[in-house]
Write an enzyme that holds these catalytic residues in place. Structure first.
Site, PDB file in Angstrom:
ATOM      1  CE  LYS A 142      59.824  40.799  41.899  1.00 34.99           C
ATOM      2  NZ  LYS A 142      58.844  41.103  40.768  1.00 34.99           N
ATOM      3  CD  GLU A 189      47.316  45.060  49.861  1.00 37.50           C
ATOM      4  OE1 GLU A 189      46.318  44.490  49.357  1.00 37.50           O
ATOM      5  OE2 GLU A 189      47.964  45.930  49.284  1.00 37.50           O
ATOM      6  CB  CYS A 203      44.135  45.441  46.337  1.00 38.12           C
ATOM      7  SG  CYS A 203      44.941  46.629  47.426  1.00 38.12           S
ATOM      8  CD  GLU A 246      41.845  42.282  43.150  1.00 35.29           C
ATOM      9  OE1 GLU A 246      42.044  43.269  43.882  1.00 35.29           O
ATOM     10  OE2 GLU A 246      42.599  41.286  43.134  1.00 35.29           O
TER      11      GLU A 246
END
Length: 492
Positions: A189, A265, A299, A396
């Site tokens: 997906k 992750e 990331c 982040e």
């Protein structure tokens, strides 16, 4: 499903050849809803395609097909699986320019970055083609001498793979390659922001000889409900997810209901530490790589820059010069070095973090304001004197902003670096190897770049600690994530 007529004249391929339907059981299907999802070019804000919008039933149908294809694929000799994976690697290299342009078109990243992603993504197929024939068990004598201990690794079963928009090729192949090498079948997906790359690769897998039903790809506007339904299907035994920690927590709760094996992750908040004795030119070069790969939408991107007092002025000046000199514009134009962000929401969120830092005393050295042009642009930005309580040190960033803070001592910077719920990656620059290794050992992260701004490698275990995730991708560890370890007690 369709590709809109406003095709890009500067692309080297015909965009109308890219599939836009669901890929289930080796067939291209419109989806049971009949609905479509628009795909936007971040460089212009224009709609470039409309893709199939899967229903929950479509997702469960993909699971059924993957389950039915499972026994034959698991029984396929490892050498044959290896050869198919190697063919995927070869085809990705043959089609690398098309894939790079497609990634840049739907993601916005600069073409040079997109080419790097294709090379990295393809390498997972080569690495795991080699791992497929080396999935060895072991045999030993029980300490008491009563029997032998026989251990083997078997495919875990149907795996649901959920990938983000920032690396639409690499995040998929990093999961698909080890899953197929282990003998698993999958349902992918991908993010609806960047689905065209996933569908182009699905066609490539079929051309490479991947049997029908082994890889299935669905896109849906009902991601939460569809993934939940698949995770509650007893035929699904693995979830591999790359994305935000917030969504990862929700998926872990869903997976708990049927005790599905999970690889996660998740988010990062990477510290980039520069000591007084660092090679400043090398540190700035590493900072540009660690910060600006994919325009900061990664990331692994350096999120917090901690620079020792003796070199902070020199480092800040040189980094500002480099960031200010980057050419910002349409990602798929050859001359551009920094493309747009993924959408308008990202621009608004990042500008809010910059404004908060400035209100708390930070100074803007370059950038700091959204660009007034079509598309979703935020300029490369450097902030100095960023206080500890600024939101930008906690969140982040996922964009081209480098916040710099000074530090005095080694103990102080280790405290600052570890003061985060995340622990994906850290970067350290020093010419003292003893110090570098000592600090690396104390940093609470799954990976450390010691005098390097790039650490990702298919041969290395990629993953984090704390709320940055569970499990590892790449290396031999990656294939074991898709295996059940079986122990047989036997006497002879």
């Amino acid at each position: 499903m369709s590709i809109h007529s406003m095709t890009k004249a500067n692309l080297s391929f015909d965009i109308t050849t890219i599939p836009t339907a669901l890929f289930i059981g080796g067939k291209w299907l419109p989806g049971s809803t009949g609905n479509q999802i628009d795909v936007i070019d971040p460089s212009t804000g224009d709609v470039i395609a409309a893709i199939a919008d899967a229903s929950i039933e479509d997702g469960l149908d993909a699971v059924r097909i993957a389950h039915e294809a499972g026994p034959a694929w698991a029984a396929t000799p490892p050498r044959r699986r290896s050869e198919i994976l190697r063919r995927c690697f070869d085809l990705m290299n043959e089609r690398k320019e098309m894939l790079a342009e497609l990634i840049s078109l739907e993601n916005g990243k600069a073409l040079a970055d997109a080419r790097g992603e294709v090379a990295y993504a393809a390498e997972f197929f080569r690495w795991f083609s080699e791992e497929a024939v080396r999935l060895n068990g072991d045999i030993s004598i029980a300490p008491g001498g009563a029997n032998r201990i026989l251990v083997e690794h078997q495919p875990i079963g149907v795996a649901v793979l959920v990938t983000p928009w920032n690396f639409p090729a690499a995040m998929a192949t990093r999961k698909i390659a080890p899953a197929l090498a282990a003998g698993c079948t999958v349902v992918l997906k991908p993010a609806t922001e960047t689905p065209l790359t996933a569908y182009a690769l699905a066609a490539l897998y079929k051309d490479a000889g991947v049997p029908d039903g082994v890889v299935n790809v669905i896109t849906t506007s009902r991601a939460g409900a569809t993934i939940s339904a698949m995770l509650h299907d007893d035929r699904v035994r693995k979830l591999s997810f790359t994305g935000s920690t917030e969504v990862g927590r929700k998926l872990l709760r869903e997976a708990a209901d049927t005790v599905i094996s999970c690889s996660m992750e998740l988010g990062g908040n990477a510290p980039f530490i520069v000591f007084d004795d660092a090679d400043i030119d090398a540190a700035v070069e590493g900072a540009m790589i660690a910060k600006m790969r994919n325009g900061g939408e990664a990331c692994t991107a350096a999120n917090r820059f901690y620079v020792q007092e003796g070199v902070i002025d020199a480092f800040s000046t040189r980094l500002t010069q480099r960031m200010a000199s980057l050419k910002v514009g349409t990602g798929y134009l050859e001359t551009m070095q920094c493309g747009p962000l993924i959408n308008a929401e990202a621009v608004h969120r990042i500008h809010g973090l910059v404004q908060d830092a400035v209100q708390r005393g930070a100074q803007i050295l370059t950038g700091g304001e959204p660009l007034d042009r079509p598309g979703f642009y935020y300029p490369p930005t450097v902030l100095s004197k960023v206080p500890e309580d600024a939101l930008i040190t906690r969140k982040e960033i996922f964009g081209p902003v480098a916040p710099i803070t000074s530090f005095k001592t080694e103990d102080e910077v280790i405290r600052l670096a570890n003061d985060s719920e995340y622990g994906l990656i850290s970067y350290v620059y020093t010419q003292d190897l003893s110090k570098g290794l000592r600090v690396s050992g104390k940093l609470e992260s799954g990976m450390v770049g010691l005098n390097r701004g790039l650490v990702s490698d298919p041969a290395a275990p990629f993953g984090g600690t704390k709320q940055s995730g569970l499990g590892r991708e790449g290396a031999h560890h990656g294939i074991l994530e898709f295996c059940e370890t079986k122990y047989v007690a036997v006497s002879w």
